[in-house]
Design a protein around this motif. Structure first.
Motif, PDB file in Angstrom:
ATOM      1  N   GLN A  43       0.836  -1.193   0.000  1.00 60.90           N
ATOM      2  CA  GLN A  43       0.000   0.000   0.000  1.00 60.90           C
ATOM      3  C   GLN A  43       0.877   1.252   0.000  1.00 60.90           C
ATOM      4  O   GLN A  43       0.637   2.194  -0.763  1.00 60.90           O
ATOM      5  CB  GLN A  43      -0.918  -0.009   1.231  1.00 60.90           C
ATOM      6  N   TYR A  44       1.910   1.259   0.822  1.00 55.28           N
ATOM      7  CA  TYR A  44       2.830   2.395   0.901  1.00 55.28           C
ATOM      8  C   TYR A  44       3.530   2.618  -0.441  1.00 55.28           C
ATOM      9  O   TYR A  44       3.580   3.738  -0.954  1.00 55.28           O
ATOM     10  CB  TYR A  44       3.860   2.152   2.004  1.00 55.28           C
ATOM     11  N   ARG A  45       4.057   1.560  -1.023  1.00 55.66           N
ATOM     12  CA  ARG A  45       4.771   1.671  -2.310  1.00 55.66           C
ATOM     13  C   ARG A  45       3.835   2.200  -3.402  1.00 55.66           C
ATOM     14  O   ARG A  45       4.222   3.046  -4.206  1.00 55.66           O
ATOM     15  CB  ARG A  45       5.345   0.320  -2.740  1.00 55.66           C
ATOM     16  N   GLY A  46       2.609   1.698  -3.426  1.00 53.03           N
ATOM     17  CA  GLY A  46       1.644   2.152  -4.425  1.00 53.03           C
ATOM     18  C   GLY A  46       1.309   3.624  -4.276  1.00 53.03           C
ATOM     19  O   GLY A  46       1.220   4.356  -5.272  1.00 53.03           O
ATOM     20  N   ASN A  60       7.460  11.551  -8.939  1.00 46.90           N
ATOM     21  CA  ASN A  60       6.642  11.040  -7.848  1.00 46.90           C
ATOM     22  C   ASN A  60       7.436  11.064  -6.542  1.00 46.90           C
ATOM     23  O   ASN A  60       8.643  11.329  -6.530  1.00 46.90           O
ATOM     24  CB  ASN A  60       6.109   9.647  -8.162  1.00 46.90           C
ATOM     25  N   LEU A  61       6.753  10.796  -5.437  1.00 42.94           N
ATOM     26  CA  LEU A  61       7.426  10.825  -4.131  1.00 42.94           C
ATOM     27  C   LEU A  61       8.504   9.764  -4.022  1.00 42.94           C
ATOM     28  O   LEU A  61       9.534   9.967  -3.383  1.00 42.94           O
ATOM     29  CB  LEU A  61       6.408  10.620  -2.997  1.00 42.94           C
ATOM     30  N   ALA A  62       8.295   8.624  -4.657  1.00 39.58           N
ATOM     31  CA  ALA A  62       9.263   7.531  -4.570  1.00 39.58           C
ATOM     32  C   ALA A  62      10.604   7.926  -5.173  1.00 39.58           C
ATOM     33  O   ALA A  62      11.657   7.519  -4.678  1.00 39.58           O
ATOM     34  CB  ALA A  62       8.725   6.293  -5.282  1.00 39.58           C
ATOM     35  N   GLY A  63      10.608   8.748  -6.196  1.00 45.37           N
ATOM     36  CA  GLY A  63      11.846   9.114  -6.865  1.00 45.37           C
ATOM     37  C   GLY A  63      12.425  10.439  -6.436  1.00 45.37           C
ATOM     38  O   GLY A  63      13.461  10.852  -6.929  1.00 45.37           O
ATOM     39  N   SER A  64      11.775  11.136  -5.521  1.00 49.41           N
ATOM     40  CA  SER A  64      12.226  12.464  -5.125  1.00 49.41           C
ATOM     41  C   SER A  64      12.972  12.418  -3.791  1.00 49.41           C
ATOM     42  O   SER A  64      12.595  11.696  -2.873  1.00 49.41           O
ATOM     43  CB  SER A  64      11.020  13.396  -5.000  1.00 49.41           C
TER      44      SER A  64
END
Length: 187
Positions: A43-46, A60-64
């Motif tokens: 859920q967090y990763r998505g 996106n937040l994952a890459g920032s």
């Protein structure tokens, strides 16, 4: 002999400095979050893949690695640990940061331009292209009903003589690389 030893020590020192500078990147922070279940982690990763960084805007937040992205990741983690659903977390983030936070903004009157303008513009452009192509085909075949005005009159003798004079002068001046107009033409 001494020059050789100085050169050797200098190269070793330069290599050591370069190795130290390159190893600095290995000290970058790695995020480690403890989840109660693999579902929470998924859920967090998505969610961090779906949310847009307010600072980077096209990431996106994952890459920032921006500080605000770190804060939003932490807040997302906290909300997941509190047992919130994806919908509740999205609503919280959209309430706080607006529709911009999501790569998939909801369809509502304020976002209609985002959803409907690009396809509508594409349809208009394709229809215009087809219409223009069809019109050109009809004009080329003479079926368009467009009449061409063929009422152009022939040059008078004086106009023809002036044209011949200008063309002969232009041919001779091209060889000399001068202006094609003479002083009397400028008057």
């Amino acid at each position: 002999m001494i020059a050789y030893q100085v050169k050797k020590v200098t190269l070793q020192l330069a290599g050591f400095i370069i190795a130290c500078l390159l190893s600095m990147s290995s000290y970058a922070a790695i995020e480690v979050y403890d989840f109660d279940s693999p579902q929470q982690e998924a859920q967090y990763r998505g969610l961090i893949e779906e949310f847009r960084c307010p600072k980077c805007q096209n990431q996106n937040l994952a890459g920032s690695d921006a500080p605000i992205a770190q804060d939003l990741k932490q807040k997302t983690y906290d909300l997941i640990k509190d047992g919130r659903s994806d919908g509740e977390i999205r609503a919280y983030m959209q309430e706080r940061y607006g529709d911009f936070i999501s790569y998939k903004p909801p369809v509502r009157p304020s976002t209609w331009i985002l959803w409907f303008f690009p396809p509508l513009l594409l349809i208009i452009l394709v229809a215009g292209w087809f219409w223009q192509s069809k019109r050109r085909q009809l004009v080329a075949s003479g079926e368009s009903g467009v009449t061409v005005n063929n009422t152009a009159t022939a040059l008078s003798a004086a106009e023809k003589a002036e044209l011949d004079r200008l063309l002969s002068r232009a041919d001779s001046d091209d060889k000399k690389d001068h202006d094609i107009t003479s002083l009397e033409d400028k008057k």
